[in-house]
Design an enzyme around this catalytic site. Structure first.
Site, mmCIF file in Angstrom:
data_model
loop_
_atom_site.group_PDB
_atom_site.id
_atom_site.type_symbol
_atom_site.label_atom_id
_atom_site.label_comp_id
_atom_site.label_asym_id
_atom_site.label_seq_id
_atom_site.Cartn_x
_atom_site.Cartn_y
_atom_site.Cartn_z
ATOM 1 N N LYS B 106 0.783 -1.313 -0.015
ATOM 2 C CA LYS B 106 0.021 -0.048 0.202
ATOM 3 C C LYS B 106 0.718 1.361 0.268
ATOM 4 O O LYS B 106 1.669 1.401 1.194
ATOM 5 C CB LYS B 106 -0.920 0.113 1.305
ATOM 6 C CG LYS B 106 -1.762 1.206 1.157
ATOM 7 C CD LYS B 106 -2.473 1.481 2.427
ATOM 8 C CE LYS B 106 -2.974 3.119 2.682
ATOM 9 N NZ LYS B 106 -3.500 3.181 3.941
ATOM 10 N N GLY B 167 -7.796 9.146 9.945
ATOM 11 C CA GLY B 167 -8.400 9.362 11.243
ATOM 12 C C GLY B 167 -9.192 10.485 11.579
ATOM 13 O O GLY B 167 -9.604 10.573 12.688
ATOM 14 N N ALA B 193 -9.369 5.723 4.159
ATOM 15 C CA ALA B 193 -9.272 6.829 5.042
ATOM 16 C C ALA B 193 -10.595 7.647 5.121
ATOM 17 O O ALA B 193 -11.158 7.915 4.209
ATOM 18 C CB ALA B 193 -8.315 7.708 4.584
ATOM 19 N N GLY B 194 -10.973 8.132 6.226
ATOM 20 C CA GLY B 194 -12.068 8.997 6.671
ATOM 21 C C GLY B 194 -13.159 8.336 6.996
ATOM 22 O O GLY B 194 -14.121 9.232 7.695
ATOM 23 N N ALA B 215 -9.250 1.901 9.599
ATOM 24 C CA ALA B 215 -8.615 1.389 10.868
ATOM 25 C C ALA B 215 -9.100 2.156 12.083
ATOM 26 O O ALA B 215 -9.949 1.619 13.058
ATOM 27 C CB ALA B 215 -7.236 1.488 10.610
#
Lengths: 66, 262
Positions: B106, B167, B193-194, B215
């Site tokens: 990644k 995050g 993300a987000g 995550a």
């Protein structure tokens, strides 16, 4: 011979190999990778690759992230 | 089962980098308070691919995220998080290949610490070099349809546009651009993300994304295991809704019962 391993100054015997540098940190051989002066040294070459004075050695492993 | 049954006996699978996956939820491991909590969350998420970062070996650390992933039979996807230049990212990817025996990466090249937004110039440069070096490259990018197309042409195995900064939990700030990326992509689109909560993950899939990577939304939730299960259901539900085909939005009502006749 003075080298830098993961940012810390380390005194190693002259003619020390990459393998010896790794063993100052860990006995693990899997899940670990090494770069010397910004170039990857593959595991199969650890014992045959000799370090030189002032070499920058980075020993990395996987951690939580991403 | 984590996939969607498109027709009786015909399961929907994700083809990525020449491999097939049933789960469309890719997990990150950052932010978990302990390896035990992480392990439970990964279990609940049903994920088959999970990211790790590469850092200096700390002789004092106990237990490894790799042991958790091996135990669960989850594919390890190393990232290049923390890199600011193409050169750093290429070296990190090569170290990861050596340490983890995978040519998947990644690719993440950030522009600054405050926003962690991806640097498109460095990312593209690194992608070209890594593709040439035989890597399966999954680049993290802004929600930019033009860059997504260029990275696909450069040989990337997928594109991973952000919904919002890493995050931030702000969800998908520009769904229109994500749809544009999906429309023209010939490789999987992974929303990365987000994501803040389950409805964000469902929306990503409804917009046509092939998978979602998250995550923090799980690892920093008050109950990570429960949120992981919620995300698993959201991704499956969003995927099913996408395949099913939603009704058009209308300005006025359309009766769902027959009209009363005299």
């Amino acid at each position: 011979m003075k080298v830098t391993i993961n940012g810390g100054a380390v005194e190693l015997p002259g003619e020390a190999t990459v393998g010896e540098a790794v063993r100052t940190l860990t006995a693990m051989t899997s899940g670990v990778a090494v770069a010397v002066n910004g170039e990857v040294v593959s595991r199969s070459a650890w014992e045959s690759t000799r370090l030189s004075e002032s070499d920058l050695v980075e020993v990395l492993t996987a951690v939580q992230g991403g | 089962m984590d996939g969607v049954e498109v027709e009786a006996g015909m399961e929907d699978v994700l083809s990525l980098g020449g491999e097939k996956f049933t789960s469309r939820l890719i997990m990150g491991t950052g932010g978990a308070p302990s390896l035990d909590v992480l392990e439970q969350a990964l279990e609940e998420s049903g994920t088959e691919i999970t990211t790790v970062a590469m850092r200096r070996l700390d002789p004092a650390s106990r237990g490894s995220v790799l042991d958790v992933l091996r135990r669960k039979g989850i594919k390890v996807l190393p990232n290049t998080a923390g890199c600011f230049t193409a050169g750093e990212a290429v070296l990190t990817a090569r170290l990861a290949r050596e340490a983890l025996e995978t040519n998947w990466v990644k690719l993440e090249v950030i522009s600054d610490e405050r926003t962690l937004l991806p640097d498109p110039i460095e990312t593209f440069d690194a992608a070209e070099r890594l593709v040439a070096d035989g890597f399966v490259v999954l680049p993290y990018i802004g929600d930019d349809p033009a860059l997504a197309r260029r990275l696909e042409q450069a040989g990337c195995a997928a594109v991973m546009p952000l919904g919002a900064p890493i995050g931030s939990g702000l969800g998908i700030r520009n769904p229109h651009n994500i749809e544009l990326i999906v429309e023209s992509a010939g490789v999987p689109v992974i929303l990365d993300a987000g994501i803040g909560t389950a409805s964000d993950a469902a929306l990503a899939m409804e917009l046509g994304c092939d998978a979602v990577l998250l995550a923090s939304a799980v690892t920093r939730a008050q109950r990570p295991g429960l949120m992981a299960a919620a995300m698993r259901h959201a991704v499956t539900a969003g995927r099913a809704a996408r395949i099913a085909g939603r009704i058009p939005m209308r300005r006025y009502a359309e009766a769902s019962s027959p009209a009363l006749t005299a």
